[in-house]
Design a protein around this motif. Structure first.
Motif, PDB file in Angstrom:
ATOM      1  N   LEU A 110       0.876  -1.164   0.000  1.00 32.12           N
ATOM      2  CA  LEU A 110       0.000   0.000   0.000  1.00 32.12           C
ATOM      3  C   LEU A 110       0.916   1.218   0.000  1.00 32.12           C
ATOM      4  CD1 LEU A 110      -2.812   1.299   0.263  1.00 32.12           C
ATOM      5  CD2 LEU A 110      -2.567   1.077   2.740  1.00 32.12           C
ATOM      6  N   GLN A 111       0.904   1.984  -1.080  1.00 32.44           N
ATOM      7  CA  GLN A 111       1.836   3.087  -1.254  1.00 32.44           C
ATOM      8  C   GLN A 111       1.113   4.422  -1.151  1.00 32.44           C
ATOM      9  OE1 GLN A 111       3.793   2.459  -5.021  1.00 32.44           O
ATOM     10  NE2 GLN A 111       4.495   0.405  -4.482  1.00 32.44           N
ATOM     11  N   LEU A 112       1.779   5.405  -0.571  1.00 36.87           N
ATOM     12  CA  LEU A 112       1.234   6.751  -0.458  1.00 36.87           C
ATOM     13  C   LEU A 112       2.125   7.743  -1.197  1.00 36.87           C
ATOM     14  CD1 LEU A 112       0.088   7.033   3.278  1.00 36.87           C
ATOM     15  CD2 LEU A 112      -1.188   6.191   1.285  1.00 36.87           C
ATOM     16  N   GLN A 126       5.027  12.826  -5.256  1.00 37.93           N
ATOM     17  CA  GLN A 126       6.274  12.395  -4.645  1.00 37.93           C
ATOM     18  C   GLN A 126       5.969  11.306  -3.629  1.00 37.93           C
ATOM     19  OE1 GLN A 126       8.673  15.591  -3.110  1.00 37.93           O
ATOM     20  NE2 GLN A 126       9.933  14.242  -1.848  1.00 37.93           N
ATOM     21  N   ALA A 127       6.762  10.226  -3.643  1.00 37.87           N
ATOM     22  CA  ALA A 127       6.540   9.106  -2.725  1.00 37.87           C
ATOM     23  C   ALA A 127       6.592   9.591  -1.287  1.00 37.87           C
ATOM     24  CB  ALA A 127       7.571   8.015  -2.962  1.00 37.87           C
ATOM     25  N   LEU A 128       5.624   9.158  -0.482  1.00 38.46           N
ATOM     26  CA  LEU A 128       5.545   9.559   0.920  1.00 38.46           C
ATOM     27  C   LEU A 128       5.909   8.412   1.839  1.00 38.46           C
ATOM     28  CD1 LEU A 128       4.747  11.652   3.081  1.00 38.46           C
ATOM     29  CD2 LEU A 128       2.386  10.803   2.888  1.00 38.46           C
ATOM     30  N   SER A 129       5.228   7.272   1.667  1.00 36.73           N
ATOM     31  CA  SER A 129       5.521   6.105   2.497  1.00 36.73           C
ATOM     32  C   SER A 129       4.922   4.873   1.845  1.00 36.73           C
ATOM     33  CB  SER A 129       4.974   6.278   3.920  1.00 36.73           C
ATOM     34  OG  SER A 129       3.564   6.381   3.899  1.00 36.73           O
ATOM     35  N   SER A 130       5.295   3.704   2.364  1.00 38.18           N
ATOM     36  CA  SER A 130       4.801   2.442   1.814  1.00 38.18           C
ATOM     37  C   SER A 130       4.646   1.438   2.948  1.00 38.18           C
ATOM     38  CB  SER A 130       5.763   1.912   0.753  1.00 38.18           C
ATOM     39  OG  SER A 130       5.283   0.704   0.204  1.00 38.18           O
TER      40      SER A 130
END
Length: 444
Positions: A110-112, A126-130
């Motif tokens: 699950l990617q944010l 922009q990638a935040l967390s996973s």
């Protein structure tokens, strides 16, 4: 009852190159013109016969602008190659003063992503967390707890191919698993919060079961199990306007409306002619429901009578039929469309392969629909023999209009309506942006 005119019109078509299965408009007020589209491509293994196939995807970021009738309204801001994407959902509220996008990945993650403004004034993800939900599984769907725009406790629920459900909290940009349990015997196609009580979660699986869960109780015991759908349950959406109201869809080609206080019998049952992969309530009009129906295009249902008097079915007030493959992703935009659309009408009764209505002689400029690489049938359905697009003043004849049922009126506070919608289809890898106009039918 007044007569109403319903019309869908294509604005733009974009080739996503990979199979498109999910689209989402940003619900945050500062970025209503932002659209994302996710793709899923199965790459068969090469070499050894038992080589595992790989799944790849691409995430597109668009901005919608209405600068003029000859300018494509959709501008691609960014695309990035990712794992195959099964679902996308924006958090309805800003997180640390920025919109946040959730992505369900085929890698079991699950990617944010956060939406940021560039120095040039554009937008970029922009990638935040996973969060790793589990090994050897696909995350199939996700939903945020923020559907009513008033949640201080931001959580996300997701379902996966192992039949499991995971609930995670979001704090300081990081996801933390709160609970995870086995909910369905096969793929858990869909999971959704009740937006009115976010301790309640609805899930649907390939075991043909629709289940409810109370996060305050042991997940080993659902609050209800319904077998009313005869095939896999793959879409669920809680109404953000009416407490207890939930819409569900299934491979059995039916849309059911439920009152969550009585899950023994649905309020209504509408046959759609295609498996119902996604359902979306309109963000402001409580009676309108958008359905992506796989083998039978995209349809807008009017649910007022069903919600107020438990009628047997919900009438279809509009359809969009220009996709030539599986209808998977669909979403309403919150943008206001007050000005006339700079595009050609294509009534829901007109199929792309039907003959075109001849245009009378005209010296006016015919506005072209902007597109990237649509199929030939889409192209010819909207042009006359001279390559000109049919203007708004000309409508193809409708077969036997007297036999068509009278659509219900819009809500009393909406004498006319113009909605912006995005939809995507799988094997032809197409993203469509279109509008639906619902206006009083005044005799010319």
């Amino acid at each position: 009852m007044a007569s109403w005119k319903s019309r869908t019109r294509s604005l733009q078509v974009f080739d996503t190159e990979l199979s498109a299965d999910t689209v989402e408009w940003c619900p945050v007020s500062s970025d209503h013109n932002i659209l994302v589209c996710g793709t899923y491509q199965l790459q068969k293994g090469t070499g050894e016969e038992d080589a595992a196939p790989s799944r790849t995807g691409r995430l597109y970021l668009f901005q919608f602008r209405r600068e003029g009738p000859m300018t494509p309204p959709l501008t691609e801001l960014q695309h990035m190659d990712t794992a195959a994407i099964l679902d996308l959902k924006w958090c309805h509220l800003q997180v640390s003063e920025r919109p946040v996008l959730g992505l369900a990945a085929a890698t079991g993650d699950l990617q944010l992503y956060t939406l940021k403004e560039t120095q040039e004034g554009s937008r970029r993800l922009q990638a935040l967390s996973s969060l790793k939900v589990g090994a050897d599984r696909l995350v199939l769907s996700l939903d945020w707890s923020t559907g009513r725009l008033d949640s201080s406790d931001i959580r996300v629920v997701c379902s996966d191919s192992a039949g499991c459900i995971s609930v995670a909290s979001l704090e300081e940009g990081a996801l933390t698993v709160q609970s995870q349990w086995k909910a369905h015997d096969f793929e858990a196609w869909i999971a959704a919060f009740s937006y009115w009580d976010t301790n309640l979660v609805y899930t649907g699986g390939d075991d043909c079961k629709l289940k409810g869960w109370d996060l305050r109780m042991s997940p080993s015991c659902p609050t209800f199990t319904s077998k009313r759908h005869s095939m896999g349950v793959c879409s669920i959406h809680s109404s953000p306007h009416r407490e207890h109201i939930v819409a569900t869809g299934s491979y059995d080609e039916h849309v059911l409306l439920w009152d969550g206080r009585n899950m023994r019998q649905p309020l209504s049952d509408s046959a759609m002619g295609g498996g119902v992969w996604r359902l979306k309530w309109h963000p402001t009009q409580e009676h309108l429901l958008l359905a992506a129906c796989m083998h039978n295009d995209f349809h807008i249902l009017h649910c007022q009578q069903a919600l107020e008097s438990s009628s047997e079915t919900c009438p279809t007030v509009a359809s969009y039929i220009l996709h030539n493959s599986l209808a998977y992703g669909a979403d309403w935009s919150r943008l206001c469309l007050d000005d006339p659309a700079p595009c050609s009408p294509l009534p829901s009764t007109t199929r792309p392969h039907e003959p075109k209505h001849p245009l009378p002689g005209s010296t006016g400029v015919h506005l072209r629909i902007q597109y990237e690489s649509p199929t030939a049938s889409f192209d010819t359905s909207l042009e006359d023999d001279m390559g000109r697009y049919i203007p708004d003043s000309i409508e193809p004849p409708t077969p036997n209009p007297a036999a068509a049922p009278e659509p219900p009126c819009p809500d009393s506070n909406a004498p006319s309506m113009s909605c912006l919608i995005a939809s995507c289809s799988f094997y032809d890898h197409m993203l469509h942006v279109w509008r639906w106009d619902w206006t009083p039918n005044v005799d010319q």
